[in-house]
Design a protein around this motif. Structure first.
Motif, short mmCIF file in Angstrom:
data_model
loop_
_atom_site.label_atom_id
_atom_site.label_comp_id
_atom_site.label_asym_id
_atom_site.label_seq_id
_atom_site.Cartn_x
_atom_site.Cartn_y
_atom_site.Cartn_z
N ARG A 103 1.88 4.07 -6.00
CA ARG A 103 1.94 4.42 -7.43
C ARG A 103 1.89 3.18 -8.32
NH1 ARG A 103 7.40 4.95 -5.86
NH2 ARG A 103 8.96 4.11 -7.30
N TYR A 104 2.04 1.99 -7.72
CA TYR A 104 1.98 0.75 -8.49
C TYR A 104 0.58 0.13 -8.48
CZ TYR A 104 7.09 0.90 -7.97
OH TYR A 104 8.40 1.26 -7.99
N LEU A 105 -0.34 0.68 -7.71
CA LEU A 105 -1.62 0.00 -7.48
C LEU A 105 -2.50 -0.07 -8.72
CD1 LEU A 105 -2.58 1.33 -3.92
CD2 LEU A 105 -1.37 -0.77 -4.54
N ASN A 106 -2.32 0.83 -9.68
CA ASN A 106 -3.13 0.79 -10.90
C ASN A 106 -2.41 0.14 -12.07
OD1 ASN A 106 -1.27 2.80 -11.29
ND2 ASN A 106 -2.69 4.21 -12.30
N LYS A 107 -1.30 -0.53 -11.78
CA LYS A 107 -0.54 -1.26 -12.80
C LYS A 107 -0.43 -2.72 -12.37
CE LYS A 107 0.92 2.15 -15.58
NZ LYS A 107 0.87 2.13 -17.05
N VAL A 108 -1.05 -3.62 -13.13
CA VAL A 108 -1.14 -5.02 -12.71
C VAL A 108 0.25 -5.62 -12.51
CG1 VAL A 108 -1.90 -7.33 -13.37
CG2 VAL A 108 -3.37 -5.35 -13.82
N TYR A 109 1.15 -5.43 -13.47
CA TYR A 109 2.48 -6.03 -13.36
C TYR A 109 3.25 -5.44 -12.19
CZ TYR A 109 7.43 -6.78 -14.06
OH TYR A 109 8.76 -7.08 -13.84
N LEU A 110 3.25 -4.12 -12.05
CA LEU A 110 4.01 -3.48 -10.97
C LEU A 110 3.44 -3.87 -9.61
CD1 LEU A 110 4.64 0.08 -12.46
CD2 LEU A 110 6.19 -1.88 -12.39
N LEU A 111 2.10 -3.97 -9.52
CA LEU A 111 1.47 -4.40 -8.28
C LEU A 111 1.88 -5.83 -7.94
CD1 LEU A 111 -0.50 -3.97 -5.95
CD2 LEU A 111 -2.35 -4.69 -7.48
N PHE A 112 1.85 -6.72 -8.94
CA PHE A 112 2.28 -8.10 -8.74
C PHE A 112 3.75 -8.15 -8.31
CE2 PHE A 112 4.40 -11.85 -10.56
CZ PHE A 112 3.71 -12.86 -9.92
N ASN A 113 4.57 -7.35 -8.97
CA ASN A 113 6.01 -7.35 -8.69
C ASN A 113 6.31 -6.89 -7.26
OD1 ASN A 113 8.82 -6.00 -8.66
ND2 ASN A 113 8.86 -7.18 -10.54
N VAL A 114 5.69 -5.79 -6.84
CA VAL A 114 5.97 -5.28 -5.50
C VAL A 114 5.39 -6.21 -4.44
CG1 VAL A 114 3.94 -3.78 -5.18
CG2 VAL A 114 6.11 -3.16 -4.12
N THR A 115 4.28 -6.90 -4.76
CA THR A 115 3.70 -7.87 -3.82
C THR A 115 4.63 -9.06 -3.63
OG1 THR A 115 1.45 -7.23 -4.47
CG2 THR A 115 1.72 -9.35 -3.35
N LEU A 155 0.82 -1.21 0.00
CA LEU A 155 0.00 0.00 0.00
C LEU A 155 0.85 1.26 0.00
CD1 LEU A 155 -2.88 -0.98 2.46
CD2 LEU A 155 -2.95 -0.85 -0.04
N VAL A 156 2.00 1.22 0.67
CA VAL A 156 2.88 2.38 0.68
C VAL A 156 3.40 2.69 -0.72
CG1 VAL A 156 5.18 3.14 1.43
CG2 VAL A 156 3.55 2.29 3.10
N HIS A 157 3.59 1.65 -1.52
CA HIS A 157 4.03 1.84 -2.91
C HIS A 157 2.79 2.04 -3.79
CE1 HIS A 157 7.49 -0.05 -0.97
NE2 HIS A 157 8.22 0.50 -1.92
#
Length: 202
Positions: free
Chosen positions: A137-149, A133-135
């Motif tokens: 700026r990645y929440l609306n990008k599927v790949y970036l959200l997956f990556n940071v998770t 959640l702190v990151h």
């Protein structure tokens, strides 16, 4: 996100660095304050272990995960990996030593908070979810959200299975960020980006 990038475009490199130091400094003070209020800093440090084996595991994991990220950044289309240009603003014109110092600051601060405080007191999934959640700026990008998770799960898992070795997760975070940032810097300065070295990275 666009507003954040627009604001940073108007800032000098020194001003951006100052913002990072202020933000992370406040987070460090917050983390230390929570530790003092809860159990006391000495008791907290006694409950954390130090061992070379998890640190070696951290270095190995960081190298492997960074290599996978770099490979994916070269094959995925820009629409999957673009974070609005923030990473480009931060890393393109920085010297490697400056990047290392930023990575040390960020790695230490985030792991102190997310693993040393949140996971230490509230558990595995609390640290994973809040880190993601702190990151934002990645929440609306599927790949970036997956990556940071996945990155958050790897770090939380390393902390969990290393008998809460805070040094190991700090080392992972610093090394992983540093390798990725150097790769971004190289491609930005060569006029390239993520996909096949031709498109703009994040």
């Amino acid at each position: 996100m666009a507003n954040q990038v627009d604001v940073m475009r108007k800032m000098t490199k020194k001003e951006i660095t100052r913002v990072f130091f202020i933000q992370n400094g406040l987070l460090i003070l917050l983390g230390i304050g929570i530790i003092f209020i809860s159990t006391g800093i000495l008791q907290w440090m006694k409950e954390l272990s130090f061992a070379w084996q998890p640190i070696c595991w951290a270095v190995g994991l960081a190298l492997v995960w960074a290599a996978i990220n770099i490979a994916l950044d070269r094959v995925l289309p820009e629409r999957f990996t673009d974070d609005g240009g923030l990473n480009k603003l931060i890393f393109k014109d920085r010297k490697p030593l400056d990047i290392l110092l930023l990575c040390v600051l960020i790695g230490f601060t985030e792991e102190l908070i997310f693993r040393g405080v949140i996971q230490f007191y509230f558990g595995f999934w609390a640290s994973v979810i809040l880190f993601v959640l702190v990151h934002f700026r990645y929440l609306n990008k599927v790949y970036l959200l997956f990556n940071v998770t996945i990155t958050s799960i790897i770090i939380a898992g390393l902390f969990q299975f290393s008998n809460q070795n805070l040094i190991s997760v700090i080392m992972f975070h610093i090394l992983f960020n540093f390798i990725g940032a150097l790769d971004m810097r190289m491609r930005y300065q060569n006029g390239g980006g993520v996909a096949h070295g031709e498109e703009r990275r994040r």
